[in-house]
Design a protein around this motif. Structure first.
Motif, PDB file in Angstrom:
ATOM      1  N   GLU A  10     -50.868  -4.567 -86.036  1.00 60.49           N
ATOM      2  CA  GLU A  10     -50.517  -4.091 -87.376  1.00 60.49           C
ATOM      3  C   GLU A  10     -49.368  -2.951 -87.449  1.00 60.49           C
ATOM      4  OE1 GLU A  10     -52.620  -1.104 -90.740  1.00 60.49           O
ATOM      5  OE2 GLU A  10     -53.949  -2.839 -89.712  1.00 60.49           O
ATOM      6  N   GLU A  11     -48.325  -3.250 -88.247  1.00 62.43           N
ATOM      7  CA  GLU A  11     -47.147  -2.672 -88.138  1.00 62.43           C
ATOM      8  C   GLU A  11     -47.103  -1.835 -89.582  1.00 62.43           C
ATOM      9  OE1 GLU A  11     -43.486  -4.106 -86.516  1.00 62.43           O
ATOM     10  OE2 GLU A  11     -44.479  -5.920 -86.293  1.00 62.43           O
ATOM     11  N   ASN A  12     -47.059  -0.337 -89.445  1.00 59.62           N
ATOM     12  CA  ASN A  12     -47.329   0.392 -90.790  1.00 59.62           C
ATOM     13  C   ASN A  12     -45.682   0.814 -91.093  1.00 59.62           C
ATOM     14  OD1 ASN A  12     -50.179   0.723 -90.662  1.00 59.62           O
ATOM     15  ND2 ASN A  12     -49.858   1.826 -88.823  1.00 59.62           N
ATOM     16  N   GLN A  13     -45.889   0.928 -92.570  1.00 62.34           N
ATOM     17  CA  GLN A  13     -44.458   1.459 -93.270  1.00 62.34           C
ATOM     18  C   GLN A  13     -43.808   2.830 -92.520  1.00 62.34           C
ATOM     19  OE1 GLN A  13     -45.210   1.535 -97.631  1.00 62.34           O
ATOM     20  NE2 GLN A  13     -44.813  -0.694 -97.730  1.00 62.34           N
ATOM     21  N   ASP A  14     -44.562   3.527 -92.072  1.00 64.71           N
ATOM     22  CA  ASP A  14     -44.041   4.775 -91.404  1.00 64.71           C
ATOM     23  C   ASP A  14     -43.725   4.598 -90.153  1.00 64.71           C
ATOM     24  OD1 ASP A  14     -46.495   4.559 -89.971  1.00 64.71           O
ATOM     25  OD2 ASP A  14     -47.269   6.525 -90.486  1.00 64.71           O
ATOM     26  N   GLY A  15     -43.449   3.315 -89.560  1.00 63.69           N
ATOM     27  CA  GLY A  15     -43.164   3.036 -88.117  1.00 63.69           C
ATOM     28  C   GLY A  15     -44.081   3.045 -87.140  1.00 63.69           C
ATOM     29  N   SER A  16     -45.313   3.242 -87.567  1.00 59.56           N
ATOM     30  CA  SER A  16     -46.352   3.475 -86.596  1.00 59.56           C
ATOM     31  C   SER A  16     -46.973   2.230 -86.314  1.00 59.56           C
ATOM     32  CB  SER A  16     -47.469   4.667 -86.874  1.00 59.56           C
ATOM     33  OG  SER A  16     -48.176   4.094 -87.953  1.00 59.56           O
ATOM     34  N   THR A  45     -43.804   4.376 -80.868  1.00 60.41           N
ATOM     35  CA  THR A  45     -43.400   2.803 -80.984  1.00 60.41           C
ATOM     36  C   THR A  45     -42.147   2.540 -80.793  1.00 60.41           C
ATOM     37  OG1 THR A  45     -45.479   2.634 -82.625  1.00 60.41           O
ATOM     38  CG2 THR A  45     -43.901   0.997 -83.140  1.00 60.41           C
ATOM     39  N   GLN A  46     -41.084   3.365 -81.139  1.00 63.79           N
ATOM     40  CA  GLN A  46     -39.923   3.306 -81.138  1.00 63.79           C
ATOM     41  C   GLN A  46     -39.463   2.770 -79.508  1.00 63.79           C
ATOM     42  OE1 GLN A  46     -37.575   2.435 -83.350  1.00 63.79           O
ATOM     43  NE2 GLN A  46     -36.385   1.786 -81.701  1.00 63.79           N
ATOM     44  N   LYS A  47     -40.265   3.820 -78.581  1.00 60.76           N
ATOM     45  CA  LYS A  47     -40.429   3.550 -77.343  1.00 60.76           C
ATOM     46  C   LYS A  47     -40.466   2.251 -76.797  1.00 60.76           C
ATOM     47  CE  LYS A  47     -41.449   8.442 -75.837  1.00 60.76           C
ATOM     48  NZ  LYS A  47     -42.419   9.272 -75.324  1.00 60.76           N
ATOM     49  N   LEU A  48     -41.685   1.709 -77.354  1.00 60.51           N
ATOM     50  CA  LEU A  48     -42.017   0.380 -77.390  1.00 60.51           C
ATOM     51  C   LEU A  48     -40.847  -0.648 -77.645  1.00 60.51           C
ATOM     52  CD1 LEU A  48     -45.907   0.033 -78.058  1.00 60.51           C
ATOM     53  CD2 LEU A  48     -44.628  -0.018 -75.847  1.00 60.51           C
ATOM     54  N   ARG A  49     -40.591  -0.711 -78.799  1.00 56.64           N
ATOM     55  CA  ARG A  49     -39.379  -1.546 -79.408  1.00 56.64           C
ATOM     56  C   ARG A  49     -38.422  -1.431 -78.367  1.00 56.64           C
ATOM     57  NH1 ARG A  49     -40.949  -3.062 -84.285  1.00 56.64           N
ATOM     58  NH2 ARG A  49     -42.419  -1.837 -85.645  1.00 56.64           N
ATOM     59  N   THR A  50     -37.684  -0.298 -78.063  1.00 58.35           N
ATOM     60  CA  THR A  50     -36.675  -0.153 -77.139  1.00 58.35           C
ATOM     61  C   THR A  50     -36.877  -0.702 -75.925  1.00 58.35           C
ATOM     62  OG1 THR A  50     -35.684   1.999 -78.158  1.00 58.35           O
ATOM     63  CG2 THR A  50     -34.810   1.404 -76.190  1.00 58.35           C
ATOM     64  N   TYR A  51     -38.095  -0.494 -75.209  1.00 57.31           N
ATOM     65  CA  TYR A  51     -38.371  -1.162 -73.997  1.00 57.31           C
ATOM     66  C   TYR A  51     -38.286  -2.608 -74.017  1.00 57.31           C
ATOM     67  CZ  TYR A  51     -41.417  -2.630 -70.091  1.00 57.31           C
ATOM     68  OH  TYR A  51     -41.976  -3.439 -68.930  1.00 57.31           O
ATOM     69  N   PHE A  52     -38.884  -3.240 -74.976  1.00 59.25           N
ATOM     70  CA  PHE A  52     -39.069  -4.640 -75.018  1.00 59.25           C
ATOM     71  C   PHE A  52     -37.703  -5.457 -75.655  1.00 59.25           C
ATOM     72  CE2 PHE A  52     -43.662  -3.939 -75.700  1.00 59.25           C
ATOM     73  CZ  PHE A  52     -44.056  -4.511 -74.509  1.00 59.25           C
ATOM     74  N   LYS A  53     -36.750  -4.708 -76.274  1.00 61.30           N
ATOM     75  CA  LYS A  53     -35.445  -5.067 -76.696  1.00 61.30           C
ATOM     76  C   LYS A  53     -34.623  -5.144 -75.527  1.00 61.30           C
ATOM     77  CE  LYS A  53     -31.724  -4.292 -80.100  1.00 61.30           C
ATOM     78  NZ  LYS A  53     -31.167  -3.460 -80.887  1.00 61.30           N
ATOM     79  N   GLU A  54     -34.923  -4.081 -74.496  1.00 63.22           N
ATOM     80  CA  GLU A  54     -33.964  -4.204 -73.175  1.00 63.22           C
ATOM     81  C   GLU A  54     -34.552  -5.517 -72.526  1.00 63.22           C
ATOM     82  OE1 GLU A  54     -34.361  -0.281 -71.955  1.00 63.22           O
ATOM     83  OE2 GLU A  54     -33.134   0.612 -73.067  1.00 63.22           O
ATOM     84  N   MET A  55     -35.708  -5.792 -72.670  1.00 60.72           N
ATOM     85  CA  MET A  55     -36.172  -6.919 -71.847  1.00 60.72           C
ATOM     86  C   MET A  55     -36.001  -8.234 -72.474  1.00 60.72           C
ATOM     87  SD  MET A  55     -39.963  -5.696 -70.855  1.00 60.72           S
ATOM     88  CE  MET A  55     -40.328  -7.359 -69.819  1.00 60.72           C
ATOM     89  N   GLY A  56     -35.152  -8.325 -73.742  1.00 61.70           N
ATOM     90  CA  GLY A  56     -34.831  -9.490 -74.248  1.00 61.70           C
ATOM     91  C   GLY A  56     -35.638  -9.846 -75.390  1.00 61.70           C
ATOM     92  N   PHE A  57     -36.693  -9.162 -75.882  1.00 62.69           N
ATOM     93  CA  PHE A  57     -37.827  -9.349 -76.885  1.00 62.69           C
ATOM     94  C   PHE A  57     -37.371  -8.606 -78.104  1.00 62.69           C
ATOM     95  CE2 PHE A  57     -40.224  -9.957 -73.195  1.00 62.69           C
ATOM     96  CZ  PHE A  57     -40.624 -11.404 -73.150  1.00 62.69           C
ATOM     97  N   LEU A  58     -36.781  -9.575 -79.461  1.00 62.58           N
ATOM     98  CA  LEU A  58     -36.597  -8.724 -80.424  1.00 62.58           C
ATOM     99  C   LEU A  58     -37.865  -8.669 -81.299  1.00 62.58           C
ATOM    100  CD1 LEU A  58     -33.229 -10.668 -81.341  1.00 62.58           C
ATOM    101  CD2 LEU A  58     -33.600  -8.489 -80.260  1.00 62.58           C
ATOM    102  N   ASP A  59     -38.942  -9.434 -80.945  1.00 63.91           N
ATOM    103  CA  ASP A  59     -40.066  -9.460 -81.789  1.00 63.91           C
ATOM    104  C   ASP A  59     -41.181  -8.484 -81.075  1.00 63.91           C
ATOM    105  OD1 ASP A  59     -42.039 -10.670 -84.014  1.00 63.91           O
ATOM    106  OD2 ASP A  59     -43.026 -10.845 -82.379  1.00 63.91           O
ATOM    107  N   LEU A  64     -45.350  -7.716 -76.575  1.00 60.50           N
ATOM    108  CA  LEU A  64     -46.595  -7.137 -76.187  1.00 60.50           C
ATOM    109  C   LEU A  64     -47.335  -8.089 -75.518  1.00 60.50           C
ATOM    110  CD1 LEU A  64     -47.251  -4.841 -79.375  1.00 60.50           C
ATOM    111  CD2 LEU A  64     -47.342  -4.056 -77.045  1.00 60.50           C
ATOM    112  N   ILE A  65     -47.310  -9.301 -75.968  1.00 57.65           N
ATOM    113  CA  ILE A  65     -48.144 -10.304 -75.603  1.00 57.65           C
ATOM    114  C   ILE A  65     -47.621 -10.637 -73.995  1.00 57.65           C
ATOM    115  CG2 ILE A  65     -48.551 -12.768 -75.446  1.00 57.65           C
ATOM    116  CD1 ILE A  65     -48.750 -12.658 -78.835  1.00 57.65           C
ATOM    117  N   HIS A  66     -46.244 -10.561 -73.968  1.00 55.48           N
ATOM    118  CA  HIS A  66     -45.680 -10.873 -72.707  1.00 55.48           C
ATOM    119  C   HIS A  66     -46.044 -10.247 -71.769  1.00 55.48           C
ATOM    120  CE1 HIS A  66     -42.690 -11.693 -69.256  1.00 55.48           C
ATOM    121  NE2 HIS A  66     -42.659 -10.586 -69.430  1.00 55.48           N
ATOM    122  N   GLU A  67     -46.330  -8.775 -72.002  1.00 56.36           N
ATOM    123  CA  GLU A  67     -46.629  -7.200 -71.126  1.00 56.36           C
ATOM    124  C   GLU A  67     -47.907  -7.294 -70.993  1.00 56.36           C
ATOM    125  OE1 GLU A  67     -45.164  -4.279 -68.752  1.00 56.36           O
ATOM    126  OE2 GLU A  67     -44.058  -5.935 -69.837  1.00 56.36           O
TER     127      GLU A  67
END
Length: 94
Positions: A10-16, A45-59, A64-67
């Motif tokens: 669940e992605e919240n409007q505040d970014g959490s 959450t931004q740390k997670l987004r950055t981590y996955f973006k660097e791995m090539g996951f935009l979603d 998360l499912i990959h990891e």
């Protein structure tokens, strides 16, 4: 055979985010369901987004499912949070 909801996000409007899973008919709990969710603030959450973006996951969910696996491995989640210095609040219920 254990039934599971698989990874829920669940992605919240505040970014959490709130992520976790529900396991159904767990014998250890007398056949009850077991719910486990983790709440992560927007900064982490931004740390997670950055981590996955660097791995090539935009979603985020795909990353998360990959990891963590489609059924959500708590141990892999704990290891990822430790490596990325992510804090979380855990909620569980059965």
């Amino acid at each position: 055979m254990l039934e599971t909801s698989g990874l829920l996000l669940e992605e919240n409007q505040d970014g959490s985010i709130r992520l976790g899973y529900v396991d159904y008919n767990v014998s250890a709990f007398g056949g009850n369901d077991y719910e486990c969710f983790y709440n992560i603030n927007a900064m982490d959450t931004q740390k997670l987004r950055t981590y996955f973006k660097e791995m090539g996951f935009l979603d985020l969910k795909e990353g998360l499912i990959h990891e963590l696996g489609k059924n959500f491995s708590d141990q892999k989640f704990y290891n990822l949070c430790k490596a990325l210095k992510i804090t979380y609040e855990k909620d569980s219920w059965f």
